[in-house]
Design a protein around this motif. Structure first.
Motif, mmCIF file in Angstrom:
data_model
loop_
_atom_site.group_PDB
_atom_site.id
_atom_site.type_symbol
_atom_site.label_atom_id
_atom_site.label_comp_id
_atom_site.label_asym_id
_atom_site.label_seq_id
_atom_site.Cartn_x
_atom_site.Cartn_y
_atom_site.Cartn_z
ATOM 1 N N LYS A 147 0.801 -1.229 0.000
ATOM 2 C CA LYS A 147 0.000 0.000 0.000
ATOM 3 C C LYS A 147 0.834 1.278 0.000
ATOM 4 O O LYS A 147 0.406 2.284 -0.542
ATOM 5 C CB LYS A 147 -0.967 0.000 1.178
ATOM 6 N N ASP A 148 2.026 1.245 0.588
ATOM 7 C CA ASP A 148 2.831 2.461 0.628
ATOM 8 C C ASP A 148 3.971 2.449 -0.384
ATOM 9 O O ASP A 148 4.689 3.425 -0.540
ATOM 10 C CB ASP A 148 3.401 2.685 2.036
ATOM 11 N N GLY A 149 4.115 1.351 -1.105
ATOM 12 C CA GLY A 149 5.201 1.222 -2.070
ATOM 13 C C GLY A 149 4.920 1.953 -3.369
ATOM 14 O O GLY A 149 3.813 2.436 -3.620
ATOM 15 N N LYS A 150 5.958 2.007 -4.174
ATOM 16 C CA LYS A 150 5.855 2.654 -5.485
ATOM 17 C C LYS A 150 6.618 1.814 -6.491
ATOM 18 O O LYS A 150 7.617 1.185 -6.156
ATOM 19 C CB LYS A 150 6.447 4.056 -5.443
ATOM 20 N N GLY A 151 6.125 1.870 -7.721
ATOM 21 C CA GLY A 151 6.793 1.131 -8.771
ATOM 22 C C GLY A 151 6.868 1.938 -10.044
ATOM 23 O O GLY A 151 6.270 3.002 -10.168
ATOM 24 N N SER A 152 7.613 1.390 -10.994
ATOM 25 C CA SER A 152 7.685 1.984 -12.317
ATOM 26 C C SER A 152 7.760 0.862 -13.347
ATOM 27 O O SER A 152 8.259 -0.222 -13.068
ATOM 28 C CB SER A 152 8.885 2.915 -12.445
ATOM 29 N N ILE A 153 7.221 1.173 -14.512
ATOM 30 C CA ILE A 153 7.187 0.219 -15.617
ATOM 31 C C ILE A 153 7.846 0.875 -16.824
ATOM 32 O O ILE A 153 7.602 2.050 -17.113
ATOM 33 C CB ILE A 153 5.734 -0.174 -15.964
ATOM 34 N N TYR A 177 3.477 3.444 -11.182
ATOM 35 C CA TYR A 177 2.311 2.651 -10.807
ATOM 36 C C TYR A 177 2.420 2.284 -9.346
ATOM 37 O O TYR A 177 3.499 2.321 -8.761
ATOM 38 C CB TYR A 177 2.126 1.417 -11.703
ATOM 39 N N GLY A 178 1.296 1.978 -8.737
ATOM 40 C CA GLY A 178 1.270 1.631 -7.327
ATOM 41 C C GLY A 178 -0.138 1.238 -6.907
ATOM 42 O O GLY A 178 -1.047 1.141 -7.731
ATOM 43 N N PHE A 179 -0.309 1.019 -5.628
ATOM 44 C CA PHE A 179 -1.620 0.622 -5.101
ATOM 45 C C PHE A 179 -2.683 1.653 -5.484
ATOM 46 O O PHE A 179 -3.775 1.302 -5.912
ATOM 47 C CB PHE A 179 -1.546 0.474 -3.575
ATOM 48 N N ASN A 180 -2.332 2.943 -5.362
ATOM 49 C CA ASN A 180 -3.319 3.993 -5.658
ATOM 50 C C ASN A 180 -3.655 4.092 -7.140
ATOM 51 O O ASN A 180 -4.741 4.511 -7.501
ATOM 52 C CB ASN A 180 -2.865 5.350 -5.119
ATOM 53 N N THR A 181 -2.759 3.675 -8.037
ATOM 54 C CA THR A 181 -3.090 3.705 -9.466
ATOM 55 C C THR A 181 -3.833 2.446 -9.894
ATOM 56 O O THR A 181 -4.463 2.426 -10.938
ATOM 57 C CB THR A 181 -1.827 3.850 -10.348
ATOM 58 N N ARG A 182 -3.761 1.423 -9.062
ATOM 59 C CA ARG A 182 -4.408 0.159 -9.409
ATOM 60 C C ARG A 182 -5.780 0.007 -8.774
ATOM 61 O O ARG A 182 -6.714 -0.453 -9.419
ATOM 62 C CB ARG A 182 -3.513 -1.003 -8.978
ATOM 63 N N PHE A 183 -5.900 0.396 -7.522
ATOM 64 C CA PHE A 183 -7.142 0.165 -6.785
ATOM 65 C C PHE A 183 -7.884 1.452 -6.435
ATOM 66 O O PHE A 183 -8.967 1.407 -5.872
ATOM 67 C CB PHE A 183 -6.861 -0.650 -5.520
ATOM 68 N N ASN A 203 -7.783 5.927 -7.824
ATOM 69 C CA ASN A 203 -7.679 6.700 -9.067
ATOM 70 C C ASN A 203 -6.450 7.594 -9.084
ATOM 71 O O ASN A 203 -6.495 8.714 -9.595
ATOM 72 C CB ASN A 203 -8.952 7.528 -9.289
ATOM 73 N N GLY A 204 -5.343 7.108 -8.556
ATOM 74 C CA GLY A 204 -4.118 7.893 -8.526
ATOM 75 C C GLY A 204 -3.508 8.040 -9.909
ATOM 76 O O GLY A 204 -3.808 7.274 -10.830
ATOM 77 N N PRO A 205 -2.625 9.035 -10.069
ATOM 78 C CA PRO A 205 -1.973 9.236 -11.366
ATOM 79 C C PRO A 205 -0.966 8.129 -11.662
ATOM 80 O O PRO A 205 -0.275 7.660 -10.769
ATOM 81 C CB PRO A 205 -1.281 10.591 -11.200
ATOM 82 N N GLY A 206 -0.918 7.712 -12.882
ATOM 83 C CA GLY A 206 -0.008 6.644 -13.293
ATOM 84 C C GLY A 206 -0.789 5.563 -14.010
ATOM 85 O O GLY A 206 -1.938 5.760 -14.393
ATOM 86 N N THR A 207 -0.157 4.437 -14.195
ATOM 87 C CA THR A 207 -0.789 3.338 -14.917
ATOM 88 C C THR A 207 -0.994 2.152 -13.989
ATOM 89 O O THR A 207 -0.759 2.228 -12.791
ATOM 90 C CB THR A 207 0.045 2.951 -16.164
ATOM 91 N N ASN A 208 -1.451 1.037 -14.541
ATOM 92 C CA ASN A 208 -1.610 -0.201 -13.792
ATOM 93 C C ASN A 208 -1.618 -1.364 -14.778
ATOM 94 O O ASN A 208 -1.855 -1.162 -15.971
ATOM 95 C CB ASN A 208 -2.882 -0.166 -12.927
ATOM 96 N N PRO A 209 -1.350 -2.575 -14.312
ATOM 97 C CA PRO A 209 -1.291 -3.711 -15.226
ATOM 98 C C PRO A 209 -2.579 -3.934 -16.021
ATOM 99 O O PRO A 209 -2.531 -4.281 -17.208
ATOM 100 C CB PRO A 209 -0.996 -4.897 -14.296
ATOM 101 N N GLU A 210 -3.738 -3.715 -15.394
ATOM 102 C CA GLU A 210 -5.005 -3.962 -16.093
ATOM 103 C C GLU A 210 -5.205 -2.982 -17.250
ATOM 104 O O GLU A 210 -5.675 -3.350 -18.331
ATOM 105 C CB GLU A 210 -6.178 -3.900 -15.112
ATOM 106 N N GLU A 211 -4.844 -1.737 -17.041
ATOM 107 C CA GLU A 211 -4.930 -0.733 -18.101
ATOM 108 C C GLU A 211 -4.018 -1.108 -19.269
ATOM 109 O O GLU A 211 -4.395 -0.971 -20.441
ATOM 110 C CB GLU A 211 -4.534 0.631 -17.531
ATOM 111 N N LEU A 212 -2.844 -1.603 -18.960
ATOM 112 C CA LEU A 212 -1.905 -1.996 -20.009
ATOM 113 C C LEU A 212 -2.407 -3.219 -20.777
ATOM 114 O O LEU A 212 -2.249 -3.304 -21.995
ATOM 115 C CB LEU A 212 -0.521 -2.249 -19.410
ATOM 116 N N ILE A 213 -3.039 -4.156 -20.071
ATOM 117 C CA ILE A 213 -3.633 -5.313 -20.748
ATOM 118 C C ILE A 213 -4.784 -4.861 -21.644
ATOM 119 O O ILE A 213 -4.924 -5.335 -22.778
ATOM 120 C CB ILE A 213 -4.093 -6.377 -19.731
ATOM 121 N N ALA A 214 -5.596 -3.924 -21.163
ATOM 122 C CA ALA A 214 -6.696 -3.393 -21.977
ATOM 123 C C ALA A 214 -6.155 -2.740 -23.249
ATOM 124 O O ALA A 214 -6.676 -2.972 -24.345
ATOM 125 C CB ALA A 214 -7.531 -2.401 -21.171
ATOM 126 N N ALA A 215 -5.102 -1.955 -23.114
ATOM 127 C CA ALA A 215 -4.506 -1.301 -24.287
ATOM 128 C C ALA A 215 -3.950 -2.332 -25.263
ATOM 129 O O ALA A 215 -4.162 -2.233 -26.482
ATOM 130 C CB ALA A 215 -3.407 -0.337 -23.851
#
Length: 141
Positions: free
Chosen positions: A14-20, A32-38, A40-52
């Motif tokens: 929940k407090d971590g951060k990542g980059s792709i 990307y991070g918990f807030n971009t995945r679960f 509406n934080g700024p950044g991307t997430n794996p599901e958005e990338l799969i959708a694209a």
């Protein structure tokens, strides 16, 4: 042919951060991070990338199927919606819905529907996903 992407992560869930990053450079240390995945934080997430990836793959596969049927699209616009559900043992992508609007002068509805269904089943991203894939394909005149 091989394509690559990489991910980096620091901290807890929940407090971590990542980059792709991607081989092409189109994503370069994209946050990307918990807030971009679960949330509406700024950044991307794996599901958005799969959708694209799915929208792009399906649309390109449809162009090929249409060509085989003697049709050429003036425009193909696809939106892919990925559903991430909580399941026993964690989370899973359970469904993907493709929403297609196609403008193909002189197209036959039956041939269009057949091409769209072949593309949905046959694109490489569809084949790799273990989810229910649905589609709404609209042919505009």
């Amino acid at each position: 042919m091989k394509r690559t992407a990489s991910a980096q992560w620091t901290g807890g869930l929940k407090d971590g951060k990542g980059s792709i990053s991607t081989q092409s450079g189109i994503l370069s240390d994209t946050q990307y991070g918990f807030n971009t995945r679960f949330e509406n934080g700024p950044g991307t997430n794996p599901e958005e990338l799969i959708a694209a990836a799915h929208a792009g793959c399906f649309t390109m596969a449809l162009s090929a199927q249409l060509g085989e049927a003697g049709m050429t699209a003036e425009n193909l616009a696809t939106t892919a919606a990925v559903t991430l559900d909580k399941v026993e043992g964690g989370f899973a992508i359970t469904a993907i819905h493709l929403d297609l609007v196609a403008k193909i002068p002189g197209a036959d509805q039956k041939a269009f529907d057949e091409a769209a269904n072949k593309a949905k089943a046959g694109c490489p991203v569809s084949k790799v996903l273990n989810a229910t894939i649905t589609m709404n394909a609209k042919l505009e005149s």
